[in-house]
Design a protein around this motif. Structure first.
Motif, PDB file in Angstrom:
ATOM      1  N   THR A   1      10.059  16.114  -8.387  1.00  0.00           N
ATOM      2  CA  THR A   1       9.139  15.978  -9.524  1.00  0.00           C
ATOM      3  C   THR A   1       7.749  15.594  -9.037  1.00  0.00           C
ATOM      4  O   THR A   1       6.739  16.132  -9.512  1.00  0.00           O
ATOM      5  CB  THR A   1       9.672  14.924 -10.506  1.00  0.00           C
ATOM      6  OG1 THR A   1      10.968  15.316 -10.973  1.00  0.00           O
ATOM      7  CG2 THR A   1       8.743  14.762 -11.700  1.00  0.00           C
ATOM      8  N   ALA A   2       7.682  14.674  -8.063  1.00  0.00           N
ATOM      9  CA  ALA A   2       6.377  14.290  -7.508  1.00  0.00           C
ATOM     10  C   ALA A   2       5.696  15.471  -6.834  1.00  0.00           C
ATOM     11  O   ALA A   2       4.474  15.651  -6.954  1.00  0.00           O
ATOM     12  CB  ALA A   2       6.564  13.141  -6.512  1.00  0.00           C
ATOM     13  N   ALA A   3       6.451  16.307  -6.144  1.00  0.00           N
ATOM     14  CA  ALA A   3       5.878  17.485  -5.493  1.00  0.00           C
ATOM     15  C   ALA A   3       5.293  18.441  -6.521  1.00  0.00           C
ATOM     16  O   ALA A   3       4.202  18.998  -6.333  1.00  0.00           O
ATOM     17  CB  ALA A   3       6.947  18.187  -4.662  1.00  0.00           C
TER      18      ALA A   3
ATOM     19  N   LYS B   1      -0.702   8.818  -7.350  1.00  0.00           N
ATOM     20  CA  LYS B   1      -0.681   9.139  -8.782  1.00  0.00           C
ATOM     21  C   LYS B   1       0.504  10.030  -9.128  1.00  0.00           C
ATOM     22  O   LYS B   1       1.165   9.847 -10.154  1.00  0.00           O
ATOM     23  CB  LYS B   1      -1.993   9.818  -9.174  1.00  0.00           C
ATOM     24  CG  LYS B   1      -3.206   8.895  -9.164  1.00  0.00           C
ATOM     25  CD  LYS B   1      -4.479   9.646  -9.544  1.00  0.00           C
ATOM     26  CE  LYS B   1      -5.701   8.738  -9.516  1.00  0.00           C
ATOM     27  NZ  LYS B   1      -6.946   9.480  -9.824  1.00  0.00           N
ATOM     28  N   ALA B   2       0.783  11.023  -8.272  1.00  0.00           N
ATOM     29  CA  ALA B   2       1.886  11.941  -8.542  1.00  0.00           C
ATOM     30  C   ALA B   2       3.229  11.216  -8.500  1.00  0.00           C
ATOM     31  O   ALA B   2       4.107  11.451  -9.341  1.00  0.00           O
ATOM     32  CB  ALA B   2       1.866  13.087  -7.533  1.00  0.00           C
ATOM     33  N   PHE B   3       3.391  10.319  -7.535  1.00  0.00           N
ATOM     34  CA  PHE B   3       4.665   9.607  -7.420  1.00  0.00           C
ATOM     35  C   PHE B   3       4.847   8.644  -8.599  1.00  0.00           C
ATOM     36  O   PHE B   3       5.956   8.517  -9.135  1.00  0.00           O
ATOM     37  CB  PHE B   3       4.730   8.857  -6.095  1.00  0.00           C
ATOM     38  CG  PHE B   3       6.115   8.414  -5.722  1.00  0.00           C
ATOM     39  CD1 PHE B   3       7.068   9.335  -5.332  1.00  0.00           C
ATOM     40  CD2 PHE B   3       6.472   7.077  -5.768  1.00  0.00           C
ATOM     41  CE1 PHE B   3       8.356   8.930  -4.989  1.00  0.00           C
ATOM     42  CE2 PHE B   3       7.742   6.656  -5.433  1.00  0.00           C
ATOM     43  CZ  PHE B   3       8.689   7.596  -5.038  1.00  0.00           C
ATOM     44  N   LEU B   4       3.760   7.982  -9.010  1.00  0.00           N
ATOM     45  CA  LEU B   4       3.847   7.096 -10.164  1.00  0.00           C
ATOM     46  C   LEU B   4       4.225   7.875 -11.415  1.00  0.00           C
ATOM     47  O   LEU B   4       5.072   7.425 -12.211  1.00  0.00           O
ATOM     48  CB  LEU B   4       2.508   6.376 -10.367  1.00  0.00           C
ATOM     49  CG  LEU B   4       2.407   5.469 -11.598  1.00  0.00           C
ATOM     50  CD1 LEU B   4       3.465   4.380 -11.562  1.00  0.00           C
ATOM     51  CD2 LEU B   4       1.008   4.854 -11.704  1.00  0.00           C
TER      52      LEU B   4
ATOM     53  N   GLY C   1       1.950  22.101  -2.571  1.00  0.00           N
ATOM     54  CA  GLY C   1       0.690  22.814  -2.743  1.00  0.00           C
ATOM     55  C   GLY C   1       0.201  23.458  -1.468  1.00  0.00           C
ATOM     56  O   GLY C   1       0.819  23.380  -0.396  1.00  0.00           O
ATOM     57  N   GLU C   2      -0.960  24.098  -1.586  1.00  0.00           N
ATOM     58  CA  GLU C   2      -1.472  24.923  -0.492  1.00  0.00           C
ATOM     59  C   GLU C   2      -1.764  24.129   0.764  1.00  0.00           C
ATOM     60  O   GLU C   2      -1.466  24.570   1.882  1.00  0.00           O
ATOM     61  CB  GLU C   2      -2.744  25.639  -0.968  1.00  0.00           C
ATOM     62  CG  GLU C   2      -3.310  26.614   0.041  1.00  0.00           C
ATOM     63  CD  GLU C   2      -4.493  27.392  -0.508  1.00  0.00           C
ATOM     64  OE1 GLU C   2      -5.154  28.079   0.286  1.00  0.00           O
ATOM     65  OE2 GLU C   2      -4.754  27.301  -1.722  1.00  0.00           O
ATOM     66  N   GLU C   3      -2.333  22.937   0.655  1.00  0.00           N
ATOM     67  CA  GLU C   3      -2.737  22.190   1.851  1.00  0.00           C
ATOM     68  C   GLU C   3      -1.561  21.527   2.561  1.00  0.00           C
ATOM     69  O   GLU C   3      -1.495  21.509   3.786  1.00  0.00           O
ATOM     70  CB  GLU C   3      -3.778  21.130   1.472  1.00  0.00           C
ATOM     71  CG  GLU C   3      -5.100  21.721   0.989  1.00  0.00           C
ATOM     72  CD  GLU C   3      -6.102  20.642   0.633  1.00  0.00           C
ATOM     73  OE1 GLU C   3      -5.736  19.446   0.714  1.00  0.00           O
ATOM     74  OE2 GLU C   3      -7.234  20.989   0.260  1.00  0.00           O
TER      75      GLU C   3
ATOM     76  N   TYR D   1       2.086  16.910  -7.857  1.00  0.00           N
ATOM     77  CA  TYR D   1       1.028  16.906  -6.831  1.00  0.00           C
ATOM     78  C   TYR D   1       0.499  18.316  -6.579  1.00  0.00           C
ATOM     79  O   TYR D   1      -0.712  18.550  -6.560  1.00  0.00           O
ATOM     80  CB  TYR D   1       1.567  16.315  -5.530  1.00  0.00           C
ATOM     81  CG  TYR D   1       0.532  16.221  -4.422  1.00  0.00           C
ATOM     82  CD1 TYR D   1      -0.173  15.049  -4.201  1.00  0.00           C
ATOM     83  CD2 TYR D   1       0.259  17.315  -3.598  1.00  0.00           C
ATOM     84  CE1 TYR D   1      -1.124  14.952  -3.192  1.00  0.00           C
ATOM     85  CE2 TYR D   1      -0.689  17.235  -2.584  1.00  0.00           C
ATOM     86  CZ  TYR D   1      -1.383  16.051  -2.393  1.00  0.00           C
ATOM     87  OH  TYR D   1      -2.325  15.976  -1.400  1.00  0.00           O
ATOM     88  N   GLY D   2       1.393  19.253  -6.369  1.00  0.00           N
ATOM     89  CA  GLY D   2       0.965  20.592  -5.966  1.00  0.00           C
ATOM     90  C   GLY D   2       0.713  21.550  -7.104  1.00  0.00           C
ATOM     91  O   GLY D   2       0.125  22.623  -6.895  1.00  0.00           O
ATOM     92  N   GLY D   3       1.178  21.186  -8.311  1.00  0.00           N
ATOM     93  CA  GLY D   3       0.975  22.076  -9.456  1.00  0.00           C
ATOM     94  C   GLY D   3       1.814  23.334  -9.402  1.00  0.00           C
ATOM     95  O   GLY D   3       1.523  24.321 -10.086  1.00  0.00           O
TER      96      GLY D   3
END
Length: 442
Positions: free
Chosen positions: A165-167, A45-48, A376-378, A170-172
């Motif tokens: 941008t995807a990062a 979803k983030a990459f799209l 993100g954290e994980e 994804y990570g906020g």
């Protein structure tokens, strides 16, 4: 139904399109290593969403008759294919993903012309495409992101912007580019009188011991290395990029000397990218190419500080020189004076005829990765990022460098028609040795 918008191929895209070869695909590989793991659904979803925020990447080659005067990109609202893949984890999964990037390019006929492979727990101890150790075993846990780009459509820095941008999605977390280093302004001076003539035949990379049975899709060989950033005395007149340039020149001079090649001047192609790194960065092929010359005499010296200083003067002057991306000849060649089929045949013929004047190699220094690539954290932030530029003949060899987390990440890539895996290993070691030698102080 409204037809998708179309844009003509820019000069770089058209020249690359004319010279596409399946046996040696023009791909750029970006490999990012993260300490943690990613959720497949969230990443897709983030990459799209990142593709949608940079709509210029959502494109495919528009069909057309043979007599058309332009190739055109057709912009799409959504991807035609799933761009993100998750190959099964296991021994060799990272090596296999690299091999695919070297041998098979994403098709230009499906939007977008990129693919992202996510390798979880990349426990391979070998770093070459098809095998080869790099002195640093890949971590047993974590994630490797491999973004393969068709270079006819896009370049590495543009796709790194999309990945950043995807990062962020994804990570906020903020993944804005860091400010570029401030360098003192200095009026560039012309090259020294002993600069080799641009009309002289440059040296070719001496043939090594290639695989005698490369197969129909021979692709490229690839080795990664992680090296310390070279030390540079404070207030030096040269940059790390100049140290990398000198190391490349000394490596090739050393290699050719070992293999009894004719002594000729070296010319090293260097991409220059002046685009901003924020969200407004133009997506596409945005670098221009300049060539840095070296005479055989100046490479046969122990006065490396003087060589570094001369190299800095040359690179600074070349960067300041206004010039079309591929030179004035390519601009003229891609003018729509005839059908693309005829211009393509002429371009390929001229490329073969100009092979003796092609630069010896290409050094693409991405520099410090400007984005944290924080997922993100994980998953965490990237602790290693490699780029690799195409290495098709007649050059047959490229060096690509980038720095992350205080380390230099080097990719050595070669044509399997010219060199073998042991040759790539030796060239990597020579590069590391000569880069270390540039740390000499005046």
């Amino acid at each position: 139904m409204t037809a998708p918008p179309r844009i003509p191929f820019p000069v770089v895209d058209e020249v690359s399109r004319h010279c596409v070869q399946d046996e040696e695909p023009e791909t750029v590989l970006i490999e990012v290593h993260l300490p943690g793991e990613l959720d497949a659904g969230r990443l897709r979803k983030a990459f799209l969403e990142a593709l949608r925020r940079h709509p210029r990447v959502l494109m495919r080659e528009a069909p057309g008759p043979w007599y058309r005067r332009r190739y055109e990109w057709e912009l799409t609202d959504e991807p035609d294919v799933e761009a993100v893949g998750f190959p099964p984890p296991g021994p060799g999964s990272l090596r296999d993903a690299r091999s695919r990037a070297m041998a098979v390019a994403p098709p230009l006929t499906a939007s977008p012309p990129i693919r992202l492979e996510v390798v979880t727990a990349p426990g391979d101890t070998e770093s070459g495409a098809g095998g080869g150790a790099d002195g640093r075993a890949d971590v047993a846990t974590g994630t490797a992101l491999l973004l393969t780009v068709h270079h006819t459509a896009l370049d590495g820095p543009a796709c790194l912007r999309i990945l950043a941008t995807a990062a962020e999605i994804y990570g906020g977390r903020d993944n804005s580019a860091a400010a570029p280093p401030v360098r003192p302004s200095e009026t560039p001076r012309a090259g020294s009188p002993d600069t080799p003539s641009p009309w002289a035949h440059p040296a070719r990379v001496a043939r090594g011991a290639p695989d005698p049975h490369p197969g129909p899709r021979r692709g490229n060989g690839l080795l990664h290395a992680e090296l310390p950033l070279p030390h540079r005395p404070k207030s030096s007149p040269y940059t790390v990029n100049d140290q990398l340039m000198v190391a490349t020149a000394l490596t090739l001079a050393h290699w050719n000397r070992e293999h009894g090649a004719p002594v000729r001047p070296l010319r090293i192609t260097m991409p220059v990218d002046d685009r901003p790194r924020d969200a407004t960065m133009p997506i596409g092929n945005g670098t221009r190419l300049v060539e840095v010359p070296f005479s055989p005499q100046e490479l046969d010296t122990s006065d490396l500080p003087a060589l570094l200083h001369r190299t800095a003067l040359r690179t600074r002057a070349l960067k300041a020189l206004p010039r079309p991306q591929l030179g004035y000849g390519a601009t003229l060649l891609t003018a729509p004076w005839g059908p693309v089929a005829a211009r393509g045949a002429l371009t390929r013929a001229l490329r073969r005829a100009a092979a003796p004047w092609t630069s010896t190699t290409l050094l693409s220094n991405i520099g410090r990765i400007p984005y944290p690539l924080d997922f993100g954290e994980e998953a965490g932030c990237a602790h290693a990022v490699w780029f690799s530029a195409p290495a098709r003949m007649p050059r047959g060899l490229t060096f690509t460098t980038a720095s992350t987390a205080g380390r230099l990440h080097l990719a050595v890539r070669w044509s399997r028609a010219l060199l073998g895996h042991d040759d790539g290993t030796h060239l990597r070691d020579l590069f590391a040795h000569h880069l270390h030698s540039t740390e000499a102080t005046p």
